[in-house]
Motif scaffolding. Structure first.
Motif, PDB file in Angstrom:
ATOM      1  N   ARG A  33     119.612  58.654  18.240  1.00  0.00           N
ATOM      2  CA  ARG A  33     120.126  58.287  16.921  1.00  0.00           C
ATOM      3  C   ARG A  33     118.965  58.188  15.935  1.00  0.00           C
ATOM      4  NH1 ARG A  33     125.456  56.081  18.008  1.00  0.00           N
ATOM      5  NH2 ARG A  33     125.571  55.334  15.856  1.00  0.00           N
ATOM      6  N   GLU A  34     119.112  58.845  14.805  1.00  0.00           N
ATOM      7  CA  GLU A  34     118.008  58.833  13.852  1.00  0.00           C
ATOM      8  C   GLU A  34     118.341  58.092  12.564  1.00  0.00           C
ATOM      9  OE1 GLU A  34     114.918  61.766  11.487  1.00  0.00           O
ATOM     10  OE2 GLU A  34     117.039  62.265  11.579  1.00  0.00           O
ATOM     11  N   ALA A  35     119.228  58.647  11.728  1.00  0.00           N
ATOM     12  CA  ALA A  35     119.290  58.136  10.360  1.00  0.00           C
ATOM     13  C   ALA A  35     120.638  58.370   9.700  1.00  0.00           C
ATOM     14  CB  ALA A  35     118.202  58.796   9.514  1.00  0.00           C
ATOM     15  N   CYS A  36     120.830  57.648   8.598  1.00  0.00           N
ATOM     16  CA  CYS A  36     121.882  57.948   7.630  1.00  0.00           C
ATOM     17  C   CYS A  36     121.187  58.382   6.341  1.00  0.00           C
ATOM     18  CB  CYS A  36     122.769  56.728   7.375  1.00  0.00           C
ATOM     19  SG  CYS A  36     121.869  55.222   6.870  1.00  0.00           S
ATOM     20  N   PHE A  37     121.733  59.394   5.705  1.00  0.00           N
ATOM     21  CA  PHE A  37     121.197  59.898   4.441  1.00  0.00           C
ATOM     22  C   PHE A  37     122.320  59.903   3.413  1.00  0.00           C
ATOM     23  CE2 PHE A  37     118.472  61.753   7.669  1.00  0.00           C
ATOM     24  CZ  PHE A  37     117.196  61.635   7.133  1.00  0.00           C
ATOM     25  N   PHE A  38     122.021  59.462   2.197  1.00  0.00           N
ATOM     26  CA  PHE A  38     123.036  59.465   1.147  1.00  0.00           C
ATOM     27  C   PHE A  38     122.359  59.401  -0.214  1.00  0.00           C
ATOM     28  CE2 PHE A  38     122.331  55.115   2.556  1.00  0.00           C
ATOM     29  CZ  PHE A  38     122.226  54.382   1.381  1.00  0.00           C
ATOM     30  N   PHE A  59     118.598  58.272  -0.546  1.00  0.00           N
ATOM     31  CA  PHE A  59     118.332  57.093   0.271  1.00  0.00           C
ATOM     32  C   PHE A  59     118.437  57.451   1.753  1.00  0.00           C
ATOM     33  CE2 PHE A  59     120.475  55.994  -3.692  1.00  0.00           C
ATOM     34  CZ  PHE A  59     119.504  55.221  -4.303  1.00  0.00           C
ATOM     35  N   VAL A  60     117.651  56.746   2.545  1.00  0.00           N
ATOM     36  CA  VAL A  60     117.647  56.968   3.987  1.00  0.00           C
ATOM     37  C   VAL A  60     117.561  55.614   4.686  1.00  0.00           C
ATOM     38  CG1 VAL A  60     115.123  57.299   3.987  1.00  0.00           C
ATOM     39  CG2 VAL A  60     116.489  58.102   5.927  1.00  0.00           C
ATOM     40  N   GLY A  61     118.283  55.487   5.789  1.00  0.00           N
ATOM     41  CA  GLY A  61     118.211  54.285   6.605  1.00  0.00           C
ATOM     42  C   GLY A  61     118.037  54.661   8.062  1.00  0.00           C
ATOM     43  N   ASN A  62     117.502  53.752   8.860  1.00  0.00           N
ATOM     44  CA  ASN A  62     117.310  54.030  10.281  1.00  0.00           C
ATOM     45  C   ASN A  62     118.553  53.619  11.063  1.00  0.00           C
ATOM     46  OD1 ASN A  62     115.791  51.496   9.304  1.00  0.00           O
ATOM     47  ND2 ASN A  62     116.199  50.966  11.455  1.00  0.00           N
ATOM     48  N   ASP A  63     118.948  54.507  11.998  1.00  0.00           N
ATOM     49  CA  ASP A  63     120.154  54.302  12.812  1.00  0.00           C
ATOM     50  C   ASP A  63     119.812  53.637  14.143  1.00  0.00           C
ATOM     51  OD1 ASP A  63     122.746  54.383  13.664  1.00  0.00           O
ATOM     52  OD2 ASP A  63     122.802  56.530  14.064  1.00  0.00           O
ATOM     53  N   HIS A 102     113.742  54.236   1.386  1.00  0.00           N
ATOM     54  CA  HIS A 102     114.197  53.676   2.666  1.00  0.00           C
ATOM     55  C   HIS A 102     114.900  52.346   2.404  1.00  0.00           C
ATOM     56  CE1 HIS A 102     114.249  52.456   6.852  1.00  0.00           C
ATOM     57  NE2 HIS A 102     113.783  53.653   7.192  1.00  0.00           N
ATOM     58  N   ILE A 103     116.130  52.209   2.936  1.00  0.00           N
ATOM     59  CA  ILE A 103     116.948  51.032   2.634  1.00  0.00           C
ATOM     60  C   ILE A 103     117.116  50.118   3.854  1.00  0.00           C
ATOM     61  CG2 ILE A 103     118.142  52.062   0.685  1.00  0.00           C
ATOM     62  CD1 ILE A 103     119.848  51.928   4.081  1.00  0.00           C
ATOM     63  N   GLY A 104     116.343  50.368   4.930  1.00  0.00           N
ATOM     64  CA  GLY A 104     116.464  49.546   6.125  1.00  0.00           C
ATOM     65  C   GLY A 104     117.501  50.107   7.075  1.00  0.00           C
ATOM     66  N   SER A 105     118.144  49.238   7.822  1.00  0.00           N
ATOM     67  CA  SER A 105     119.105  49.670   8.832  1.00  0.00           C
ATOM     68  C   SER A 105     120.380  50.208   8.202  1.00  0.00           C
ATOM     69  CB  SER A 105     119.464  48.493   9.747  1.00  0.00           C
ATOM     70  OG  SER A 105     120.524  48.845  10.614  1.00  0.00           O
ATOM     71  N   CYS A 106     120.839  51.348   8.715  1.00  0.00           N
ATOM     72  CA  CYS A 106     122.111  51.919   8.254  1.00  0.00           C
ATOM     73  C   CYS A 106     123.261  50.952   8.497  1.00  0.00           C
ATOM     74  CB  CYS A 106     122.412  53.218   8.996  1.00  0.00           C
ATOM     75  SG  CYS A 106     121.173  54.515   8.829  1.00  0.00           S
ATOM     76  N   HIS A 107     123.181  50.201   9.598  1.00  0.00           N
ATOM     77  CA  HIS A 107     124.305  49.366  10.018  1.00  0.00           C
ATOM     78  C   HIS A 107     124.562  48.217   9.050  1.00  0.00           C
ATOM     79  CE1 HIS A 107     124.384  51.500  13.889  1.00  0.00           C
ATOM     80  NE2 HIS A 107     123.066  51.518  13.761  1.00  0.00           N
ATOM     81  N   ALA A 108     123.587  47.883   8.234  1.00  0.00           N
ATOM     82  CA  ALA A 108     123.769  46.800   7.268  1.00  0.00           C
ATOM     83  C   ALA A 108     124.492  47.265   6.013  1.00  0.00           C
ATOM     84  CB  ALA A 108     122.411  46.211   6.886  1.00  0.00           C
ATOM     85  N   CYS A 166     128.427  54.596   2.835  1.00  0.00           N
ATOM     86  CA  CYS A 166     127.271  53.705   2.698  1.00  0.00           C
ATOM     87  C   CYS A 166     127.258  53.183   1.268  1.00  0.00           C
ATOM     88  CB  CYS A 166     125.962  54.441   2.985  1.00  0.00           C
ATOM     89  SG  CYS A 166     125.776  55.030   4.691  1.00  0.00           S
ATOM     90  N   THR A 167     126.971  51.907   1.110  1.00  0.00           N
ATOM     91  CA  THR A 167     126.957  51.286  -0.214  1.00  0.00           C
ATOM     92  C   THR A 167     125.571  50.737  -0.519  1.00  0.00           C
ATOM     93  OG1 THR A 167     129.292  50.680  -0.014  1.00  0.00           O
ATOM     94  CG2 THR A 167     127.996  49.525  -1.678  1.00  0.00           C
ATOM     95  N   PHE A 168     125.073  51.089  -1.694  1.00  0.00           N
ATOM     96  CA  PHE A 168     123.739  50.638  -2.110  1.00  0.00           C
ATOM     97  C   PHE A 168     123.742  50.473  -3.618  1.00  0.00           C
ATOM     98  CE2 PHE A 168     119.189  51.436  -3.155  1.00  0.00           C
ATOM     99  CZ  PHE A 168     118.640  50.404  -2.417  1.00  0.00           C
ATOM    100  N   ASN A 169     123.194  49.369  -4.096  1.00  0.00           N
ATOM    101  CA  ASN A 169     123.158  49.059  -5.528  1.00  0.00           C
ATOM    102  C   ASN A 169     124.547  49.110  -6.153  1.00  0.00           C
ATOM    103  OD1 ASN A 169     120.390  48.621  -5.606  1.00  0.00           O
ATOM    104  ND2 ASN A 169     119.911  50.736  -6.156  1.00  0.00           N
TER     105      ASN A 169
END
Length: 296
Positions: free
Chosen positions: A181-186, A196-200, A227-233, A247-250
């Protein structure tokens, strides 16, 4: 077909700090068939090698990727500013947006460029309509997922769905080989909201590294990706838990893509091989690895 918005100022820096983007080797065994032409093999596999330090669309909102859209005066004006960089970028853009088996062509009078479709993430935009918000987000996520800090080619598995919610096809072989498992990108490059990228999974320990440094190395290793930290958050899974659906950010909710790697593409300091993701030094961390010898 009229352009809905001019390209404006578009900055394409498609070479990273560690050298130019590599042309992938012939991995198929077929004469003349290289990864840079196909970029994928009909399912969710893709060769990433898009390395950039700055990518701004500022008005990339023309009426679709149909042939007449690519022959517009605005597209031609943008393309001719930096043909080599624009050609490379269009390979990735068409791969993300247009279905496999289709091509898009542009001719400047002396040279004809042909770009192959791949993942088909933007069905309406591919057929000549303006990109919907969902398509903008999905194509942006795809371009982010194909970023490679070192401009080298690494095969990855891209999971998720297109802008219409249709899953990206996968095979049993892909699922069995790409298990890390690597990442989420959005994000959204079309309206300037960014990438944005997060670690999975957990971040790499100091001794591990990869050419895919943008997610698992932590920090903002691949500007303009944040980088936004963990994807799961910040993200929601599909029902199977295989990939992220939102994925939700800002305060903005995005359509993401999820990536998987092969374990053999992770580098470990101390194996006696100096990898491009490792630096000289006397230690056992990727940033100071004795595999690469002493500095200076």
């Amino acid at each position: 077909m009229k352009v809905t918005a001019l390209f404006g100022v578009i900055v394409l820096v498609l070479v990273g700090g560690c050298g130019p983007v590599e042309e992938p080797a012939n991995l198929s065994g077929e004469p003349g068939h290289t990864a840079v032409q196909a970029l994928e093999d009909g399912n969710g596999l893709a060769f990433n090698g898009l390395a950039f330090n700055g990518l701004a669309f500022n008005g990339l909102a023309f009426n679709g990727l149909a042939f007449n859209g690519l022959s517009s005066s605005s597209f031609s004006s943008w393309f001719q500013q930096r043909p080599a960089d624009a050609n490379l970028f269009m390979k990735y853009l068409i791969h993300c947006s247009v279905p496999a088996g289709q091509t898009r062509t542009y001719s400047n009078g002396s040279t004809t460029y042909v770009w192959n479709g791949g993942l088909g993430l933007a069905p309406a935009w591919s057929n000549g309509s303006p990109a919907t918000l969902e398509e903008q987000q999905t194509v942006s996520a795809c371009l982010a997922a194909l970023v490679n800090k070192y401009g080298r080619t690494v095969q990855i598995s891209v999971l998720g769905s297109n802008a219409w919610g249709q899953p990206i096809p996968t095979t049993a072989s892909e699922r069995n080989n790409f298990t890390l498992r690597e990442a989420c990108f959005f994000g959204n490059l079309f309206n300037g909201e960014g990438l944005f990228v997060g670690n999975d999974q957990g971040l790499f320990p100091p001794g591990q590294s990869s050419l895919r440094a943008c997610a698992l190395s932590g920090g903002n290793a691949c500007p303009p990706l944040t980088h936004i930290g963990s994807c799961h958050a910040r993200c929601q899974h599909d029902i199977s838990g295989s990939y992220f659906t939102r994925c939700t950010f800002n305060g903005v909710t995005y359509h993401p893509l999820t990536t998987r790697l092969r374990y053999q593409d992770i580098h470990t300091c101390g194996d006696g091989i100096c990898q491009p993701s490792e630096s000289c030094g006397n230690g056992m961390s990727a940033n100071s690895c004795r595999d690469c010898g002493s500095c200076g």
